[in-house]
Design a protein around this motif. Structure first.
Motif, PDB file in Angstrom:
ATOM      1  N   ARG A   2       0.831  -1.206   0.000  1.00  0.00           N
ATOM      2  CA  ARG A   2       0.000   0.000   0.000  1.00  0.00           C
ATOM      3  C   ARG A   2       0.870   1.262   0.000  1.00  0.00           C
ATOM      4  O   ARG A   2       0.541   2.242  -0.663  1.00  0.00           O
ATOM      5  CB  ARG A   2      -0.965  -0.021   1.185  1.00  0.00           C
ATOM      6  CG  ARG A   2      -2.133  -0.985   0.962  1.00  0.00           C
ATOM      7  CD  ARG A   2      -3.202  -0.838   2.013  1.00  0.00           C
ATOM      8  NE  ARG A   2      -2.762  -1.259   3.334  1.00  0.00           N
ATOM      9  CZ  ARG A   2      -2.729  -2.512   3.771  1.00  0.00           C
ATOM     10  NH1 ARG A   2      -3.129  -3.485   2.994  1.00  0.00           N
ATOM     11  NH2 ARG A   2      -2.317  -2.787   4.987  1.00  0.00           N
ATOM     12  N   GLU A   3       1.988   1.220   0.702  1.00  0.00           N
ATOM     13  CA  GLU A   3       2.894   2.376   0.698  1.00  0.00           C
ATOM     14  C   GLU A   3       3.515   2.561  -0.687  1.00  0.00           C
ATOM     15  O   GLU A   3       3.655   3.688  -1.169  1.00  0.00           O
ATOM     16  CB  GLU A   3       3.980   2.209   1.772  1.00  0.00           C
ATOM     17  CG  GLU A   3       4.986   3.341   1.821  1.00  0.00           C
ATOM     18  CD  GLU A   3       4.405   4.703   2.203  1.00  0.00           C
ATOM     19  OE1 GLU A   3       5.177   5.679   2.152  1.00  0.00           O
ATOM     20  OE2 GLU A   3       3.211   4.824   2.536  1.00  0.00           O
ATOM     21  N   ALA A   4       3.868   1.470  -1.344  1.00  0.00           N
ATOM     22  CA  ALA A   4       4.417   1.552  -2.711  1.00  0.00           C
ATOM     23  C   ALA A   4       3.380   2.143  -3.660  1.00  0.00           C
ATOM     24  O   ALA A   4       3.701   2.986  -4.505  1.00  0.00           O
ATOM     25  CB  ALA A   4       4.874   0.174  -3.180  1.00  0.00           C
ATOM     26  N   ILE A   5       2.126   1.725  -3.521  1.00  0.00           N
ATOM     27  CA  ILE A   5       1.038   2.267  -4.347  1.00  0.00           C
ATOM     28  C   ILE A   5       0.881   3.755  -4.089  1.00  0.00           C
ATOM     29  O   ILE A   5       0.739   4.551  -5.019  1.00  0.00           O
ATOM     30  CB  ILE A   5      -0.292   1.546  -4.024  1.00  0.00           C
ATOM     31  CG1 ILE A   5      -0.239   0.095  -4.464  1.00  0.00           C
ATOM     32  CG2 ILE A   5      -1.467   2.271  -4.666  1.00  0.00           C
ATOM     33  CD1 ILE A   5      -1.350  -0.747  -3.870  1.00  0.00           C
ATOM     34  N   ARG A   6       0.886   4.141  -2.830  1.00  0.00           N
ATOM     35  CA  ARG A   6       0.727   5.557  -2.463  1.00  0.00           C
ATOM     36  C   ARG A   6       1.814   6.409  -3.102  1.00  0.00           C
ATOM     37  O   ARG A   6       1.536   7.413  -3.764  1.00  0.00           O
ATOM     38  CB  ARG A   6       0.760   5.715  -0.939  1.00  0.00           C
ATOM     39  CG  ARG A   6       0.535   7.160  -0.472  1.00  0.00           C
ATOM     40  CD  ARG A   6       0.696   7.288   1.042  1.00  0.00           C
ATOM     41  NE  ARG A   6       2.087   7.271   1.453  1.00  0.00           N
ATOM     42  CZ  ARG A   6       2.921   8.323   1.378  1.00  0.00           C
ATOM     43  NH1 ARG A   6       2.485   9.482   0.926  1.00  0.00           N
ATOM     44  NH2 ARG A   6       4.177   8.227   1.763  1.00  0.00           N
ATOM     45  N   LEU A   7       3.066   5.996  -2.920  1.00  0.00           N
ATOM     46  CA  LEU A   7       4.188   6.768  -3.450  1.00  0.00           C
ATOM     47  C   LEU A   7       4.173   6.817  -4.973  1.00  0.00           C
ATOM     48  O   LEU A   7       4.420   7.865  -5.579  1.00  0.00           O
ATOM     49  CB  LEU A   7       5.508   6.188  -2.943  1.00  0.00           C
ATOM     50  CG  LEU A   7       5.754   6.343  -1.442  1.00  0.00           C
ATOM     51  CD1 LEU A   7       7.003   5.577  -1.018  1.00  0.00           C
ATOM     52  CD2 LEU A   7       5.845   7.810  -1.057  1.00  0.00           C
TER      53      LEU A   7
ATOM     54  N   ARG B 178       3.589  10.201  -7.379  1.00  0.00           N
ATOM     55  CA  ARG B 178       4.621  10.579  -8.347  1.00  0.00           C
ATOM     56  C   ARG B 178       4.045  10.693  -9.768  1.00  0.00           C
ATOM     57  O   ARG B 178       4.469  11.539 -10.540  1.00  0.00           O
ATOM     58  CB  ARG B 178       5.744   9.541  -8.303  1.00  0.00           C
ATOM     59  CG  ARG B 178       6.960   9.887  -9.122  1.00  0.00           C
ATOM     60  CD  ARG B 178       8.123   8.922  -8.904  1.00  0.00           C
ATOM     61  NE  ARG B 178       7.812   7.572  -9.342  1.00  0.00           N
ATOM     62  CZ  ARG B 178       7.685   6.498  -8.556  1.00  0.00           C
ATOM     63  NH1 ARG B 178       7.847   6.618  -7.253  1.00  0.00           N
ATOM     64  NH2 ARG B 178       7.410   5.316  -9.038  1.00  0.00           N
ATOM     65  N   GLN B 179       3.049   9.870 -10.095  1.00  0.00           N
ATOM     66  CA  GLN B 179       2.585   9.756 -11.476  1.00  0.00           C
ATOM     67  C   GLN B 179       1.273  10.492 -11.769  1.00  0.00           C
ATOM     68  O   GLN B 179       0.858  10.560 -12.913  1.00  0.00           O
ATOM     69  CB  GLN B 179       2.402   8.280 -11.839  1.00  0.00           C
ATOM     70  CG  GLN B 179       3.670   7.447 -11.746  1.00  0.00           C
ATOM     71  CD  GLN B 179       4.760   7.899 -12.689  1.00  0.00           C
ATOM     72  OE1 GLN B 179       5.780   8.425 -12.277  1.00  0.00           O
ATOM     73  NE2 GLN B 179       4.555   7.716 -13.968  1.00  0.00           N
TER      74      GLN B 179
ATOM     75  N   ALA C 277       2.622   3.008 -24.810  1.00  0.00           N
ATOM     76  CA  ALA C 277       1.301   2.976 -25.442  1.00  0.00           C
ATOM     77  C   ALA C 277       0.182   3.347 -24.463  1.00  0.00           C
ATOM     78  O   ALA C 277      -0.970   3.475 -24.863  1.00  0.00           O
ATOM     79  CB  ALA C 277       1.035   1.593 -26.025  1.00  0.00           C
ATOM     80  N   GLN C 278       0.531   3.528 -23.195  1.00  0.00           N
ATOM     81  CA  GLN C 278      -0.462   3.804 -22.158  1.00  0.00           C
ATOM     82  C   GLN C 278      -1.180   5.127 -22.418  1.00  0.00           C
ATOM     83  O   GLN C 278      -0.547   6.156 -22.656  1.00  0.00           O
ATOM     84  CB  GLN C 278       0.231   3.860 -20.789  1.00  0.00           C
ATOM     85  CG  GLN C 278      -0.674   4.124 -19.632  1.00  0.00           C
ATOM     86  CD  GLN C 278      -1.442   2.883 -19.184  1.00  0.00           C
ATOM     87  OE1 GLN C 278      -1.070   1.776 -19.512  1.00  0.00           O
ATOM     88  NE2 GLN C 278      -2.490   3.090 -18.437  1.00  0.00           N
ATOM     89  N   VAL C 279      -2.501   5.103 -22.380  1.00  0.00           N
ATOM     90  CA  VAL C 279      -3.321   6.306 -22.486  1.00  0.00           C
ATOM     91  C   VAL C 279      -4.235   6.333 -21.269  1.00  0.00           C
ATOM     92  O   VAL C 279      -4.938   5.363 -20.986  1.00  0.00           O
ATOM     93  CB  VAL C 279      -4.154   6.325 -23.786  1.00  0.00           C
ATOM     94  CG1 VAL C 279      -5.055   7.552 -23.817  1.00  0.00           C
ATOM     95  CG2 VAL C 279      -3.245   6.288 -24.999  1.00  0.00           C
ATOM     96  N   ASN C 280      -4.206   7.425 -20.551  1.00  0.00           N
ATOM     97  CA  ASN C 280      -4.992   7.553 -19.324  1.00  0.00           C
ATOM     98  C   ASN C 280      -6.106   8.565 -19.517  1.00  0.00           C
ATOM     99  O   ASN C 280      -5.932   9.560 -20.217  1.00  0.00           O
ATOM    100  CB  ASN C 280      -4.086   7.990 -18.168  1.00  0.00           C
ATOM    101  CG  ASN C 280      -3.000   6.980 -17.907  1.00  0.00           C
ATOM    102  OD1 ASN C 280      -3.196   5.784 -18.092  1.00  0.00           O
ATOM    103  ND2 ASN C 280      -1.843   7.452 -17.484  1.00  0.00           N
TER     104      ASN C 280
ATOM    105  N   SER D  16      -1.827  12.956 -15.695  1.00  0.00           N
ATOM    106  CA  SER D  16      -1.756  11.537 -15.344  1.00  0.00           C
ATOM    107  C   SER D  16      -0.707  10.841 -16.185  1.00  0.00           C
ATOM    108  O   SER D  16      -0.834  10.756 -17.408  1.00  0.00           O
ATOM    109  CB  SER D  16      -3.111  10.849 -15.542  1.00  0.00           C
ATOM    110  OG  SER D  16      -2.994   9.477 -15.227  1.00  0.00           O
ATOM    111  N   ASN D  17       0.316  10.367 -15.508  1.00  0.00           N
ATOM    112  CA  ASN D  17       1.369   9.574 -16.150  1.00  0.00           C
ATOM    113  C   ASN D  17       1.364   8.145 -15.611  1.00  0.00           C
ATOM    114  O   ASN D  17       2.356   7.428 -15.737  1.00  0.00           O
ATOM    115  CB  ASN D  17       2.736  10.218 -15.898  1.00  0.00           C
ATOM    116  CG  ASN D  17       2.794  11.619 -16.458  1.00  0.00           C
ATOM    117  OD1 ASN D  17       2.572  11.829 -17.637  1.00  0.00           O
ATOM    118  ND2 ASN D  17       3.046  12.586 -15.605  1.00  0.00           N
ATOM    119  N   LEU D  18       0.249   7.739 -14.997  1.00  0.00           N
ATOM    120  CA  LEU D  18       0.159   6.402 -14.417  1.00  0.00           C
ATOM    121  C   LEU D  18       0.466   5.339 -15.464  1.00  0.00           C
ATOM    122  O   LEU D  18      -0.085   5.356 -16.562  1.00  0.00           O
ATOM    123  CB  LEU D  18      -1.244   6.169 -13.841  1.00  0.00           C
ATOM    124  CG  LEU D  18      -1.612   7.043 -12.649  1.00  0.00           C
ATOM    125  CD1 LEU D  18      -3.116   7.021 -12.416  1.00  0.00           C
ATOM    126  CD2 LEU D  18      -0.860   6.580 -11.405  1.00  0.00           C
TER     127      LEU D  18
END
Length: 149
Positions: free
Chosen positions: A57-62, A66-67, A119-122, A110-112
């Protein structure tokens, strides 16, 4: 390739920013493919179960902080509070709040998962009073200012 091997190749994430009608608080939900986030975080054989641990969960949060950026109409960042995350099948839902916001426009970016695949489009949907406005972000798309509906 068998259909099960092709089952997920949609390189997209959805974020929803909703103005809570009773409190005015901005509630943010990111919907991500857990498998892609595993790769973006270089988890190797650890697996999606990692996201249900305190470290996960901490990794997801950070990573999300960032993204994904949200700011006022002048681009000043709004502080985000991590609410939590939950795994549902192959999707991971990540929840934040940005506090009460009275402005008329938001700056969004959004750079998730774009660090995992070019190819990611958010897409970000901003909702208020039953109305929605949207913005899409491919790799290299600059932050966008959206008027609250």
């Amino acid at each position: 390739m068998p259909p099960s091997a092709q089952a997920h190749r949609l390189e997209a994430a959805l974020s929803v920013v909703e103005v809570n009608p009773s409190s005015g608080i901005l509630e943010i939900t990111h919907r991500l493919y857990a498998h892609d986030l595993e790769h973006a975080l270089d988890l190797g054989p650890i697996g999606a179960g990692y996201f249900e641990t305190p470290e996960g969960r901490e990794a997801i949060r950070l990573y999300s902080l960032r993204q994904f950026q949200i700011g006022d109409e002048k681009g000043r960042p709004l502080p985000l509070t991590f609410i939590g995350a939950e795994l549902s099948g192959d999707l991971l839902y990540v929840y934040f709040e940005a506090g009460r916001y009275r402005g008329k426009r938001l700056t969004l970016d959004s750079n998730l998962l774009q660090d995992f695949t070019a190819a990611q489009v958010n897409q970000i949907n901003v909702r208020r009073n039953g109305k929605t406005v949207s913005a899409r972000f491919a790799v290299g798309t600059p932050a966008q200012i959206l008027a609250l509906p």
